[in-house]
Scaffold this active site. Structure first.
Site, PDB file in Angstrom:
ATOM      1  CG  LEU A  81      -1.715  -1.288   1.493  1.00 49.07           C
ATOM      2  CD1 LEU A  81      -2.695  -1.102   2.664  1.00 49.07           C
ATOM      3  CD2 LEU A  81      -2.447  -1.547   0.029  1.00 49.07           C
ATOM      4  CB  ALA A  82       2.907   2.848  -2.039  1.00 48.62           C
TER       5      ALA A  82
ATOM      6  N   GLY B 203      -2.125   1.841  17.435  1.00 52.61           N
ATOM      7  CA  GLY B 203      -3.063   0.774  17.643  1.00 52.61           C
ATOM      8  C   GLY B 203      -2.685  -0.151  18.529  1.00 52.61           C
TER       9      GLY B 203
ATOM     10  CG  ASN C 172      -1.491  -2.952  13.720  1.00 57.31           C
ATOM     11  OD1 ASN C 172      -0.889  -3.884  13.332  1.00 57.31           O
ATOM     12  ND2 ASN C 172      -2.276  -2.214  12.931  1.00 57.31           N
TER      13      ASN C 172
ATOM     14  NE  ARG D 140       1.599  13.596   9.333  1.00 60.90           N
ATOM     15  CZ  ARG D 140       1.709  12.580  10.238  1.00 60.90           C
ATOM     16  NH1 ARG D 140       2.202  12.728  11.503  1.00 60.90           N
ATOM     17  NH2 ARG D 140       1.121  11.389  10.017  1.00 60.90           N
TER      18      ARG D 140
END
Length: 456
Positions: free
Chosen positions: A12-13, A145, A174, A19
């Protein structure tokens, strides 16, 4: 065990990385001289992934182009809308529908995960787990998390804003990286809803869904630094520092001596042999191989270069791509070498530029020598034979060849080939005029006095 199982890695990218304050997509920022997403792709392949699906979004064209230049085949999918991590993963539905024994989910901005760790996740799936989450014990768990356990079984991931005081005290956190048994991936993803404040589809919801379905859900724990994610420039610097610490430790373990290791910087593919000595303030760019017994002196920069055993580099030397130093060769202080082979025992001791050239075995290049390799349009080659001697402050205008054993007098500009064992002198003849210096001094002193008197 995992080698016999098919594996799909989904990376996932698609994050915008606001920021980072950068026009460059976040996952293309480099750690150890390689884009972060390149590290993740390499780790997935090393862990046995035979197919890779990359989900991109912000800066899609730039990411697609960069990934296309990296080794291996990658299926690319675009997340047009940002609707959460589960939504991002479902953009790769075509790859997921193809099927795989193991599906590993990774993130393009977490470049330090090791292939061995991913192999451990896959081994847990092979041993019967249906879902395995990669967790870590956080020194400061704020913002992460929390992984809530029932014995060895993971029962939930609780985001900090939703956690009770007791749950906030949990330090097991996590990383976001996880592995699925392939047959469960799509049913779990399709069951995720978006009934939350942001209306997004969160991948972490698979834990509760899997537990409710009676699936086996476990945790594999790694050191916190291995799962560092990057969201801003400070975290990028921290990730680079962690990468360099790992690279230095690997170099020590391989038998490398570093006088001041905290000042030595490696690239992702730097190869250093045993008994190499690296002095302080040395930087290795990508593509460097240093063979056993070489010495790299202080304040040198090397990129795309090979240094054979017994050779010495620096101090204050620069080896650019294509520099190839033979056994016992020497490239000394303030010397730059580019696209040149420096054969065994040859010496370029100081203040020289050697580009697009061959320096034959045992040749000696005097201080201030340059190969004039560029005519404003094309690069040209200079060939310097074995045992040749090039006098100081010489310019070799390429294309040109200096034969074996030839001697070029200091201060010469060579524009034609020099045969083997010949002497080449290409400079103005020296003239000595007795007494002329005294005459000049007398004349200039009188002129100075005259101008001073006029001013007064």
């Amino acid at each position: 065990m995992t080698a016999r199982r098919s594996c799909l890695a989904v990376i996932l990218a698609a994050g915008e990385g606001t920021r980072m304050r950068s026009s460059l997509p976040k996952v293309l920022h480099a750690v150890g001289g390689r884009p972060m997403v390149g590290h993740v792709l390499a780790a997935a392949r090393s862990a046995g992934a035979d197919r890779i699906a990359l989900v991109i979004g912000h800066g899609a064209d730039a990411v697609r182009k960069a990934v296309g230049a990296l080794p291996g085949e990658t299926e690319v999918f675009v997340q047009e809308e940002r609707r959460g991590t589960a939504h991002a993963m479902l953009q790769a539905r075509a790859a997921l529908e193809h099927g795989a024994d193991d599906v590993v989910v990774l993130y393009g901005d977490a470049p330090l995960v090791r292939p061995e760790t991913l192999e451990r996740l896959r081994a847990r799936i092979a041993d019967g787990a249906d879902l395995v989450v990669l967790g870590f014990e956080a020194a400061d768990p704020t913002g992460y998390g929390r992984l809530l356990m029932d014995g060895d079984r993971l029962v939930a991931i609780r985001e900090e804003k939703d956690a009770s005081a007791a749950e906030r005290a949990v330090r097991l956190c996590n990383s976001g990286i996880l592995a699925f048994r392939g047959l469960h991936v799509l049913p779990l993803l399709d069951a995720i809803g978006n009934d939350n404040a942001k209306g997004e589809f969160y991948l972490t919801d698979v834990i509760g869904l899997a537990a409710a379905a009676g699936l086996s859900v476990g945790v594999e724990i790694v050191d916190e630094q291995e799962v560092l994610g990057v969201n801003d420039r400070a975290q990028l610097a921290a990730c680079e520092a962690a990468f360099q610490a790992r690279a230095r430790a690997d170099a020590f373990a391989a038998g490398v001596t570093m006088i001041a290791p905290e000042t030595v910087f490696f690239a992702y593919d730097t190869v250093i042999g045993r008994d190499v000595v690296i002095e302080p303030n040395v930087v290795f760019g990508p593509g460097v191989v240093i063979e056993s017994g070489a010495v790299v002196h202080a304040f040198s920069h090397l990129e795309g270069a090979r240094v054979a055993g017994g050779a010495t580099v620096g101090p204050f030397a620069r080896l650019r791509p294509g520099a190839d130093l033979g056994t016992d060769a020497k490239v000394g202080n303030f010397v730059e070498v580019k696209a040149a082979k420096v054969e065994a025992g040859a010496k370029i001791s100081h203040l020289s530029y050697i580009g697009d050239a061959r320096v034959g075995a045992g040749a000696n290049i005097g201080a201030g020598t340059i190969t004039c390799n560029y005519d404003g349009f094309l690069k040209h080659h200079t060939d310097i034979g074995a045992g040749a001697f090039i006098g100081s402050n010489s310019a070799l205008v390429a294309p040109v060849a200096i034969g074996d054993g030839a001697l070029v007098a200091a201060g010469s500009t060579i524009v034609e080939d020099v045969p083997a064992d010949a002497l080449a002198v290409a400079r103005g003849r020296q003239a000595v005029i007795p007494g002329r210096s005294a005459e000049i001094r007398k004349r200039l002193a009188a002129l100075k006095a005259e101008r001073k008197a006029a001013k007064d």
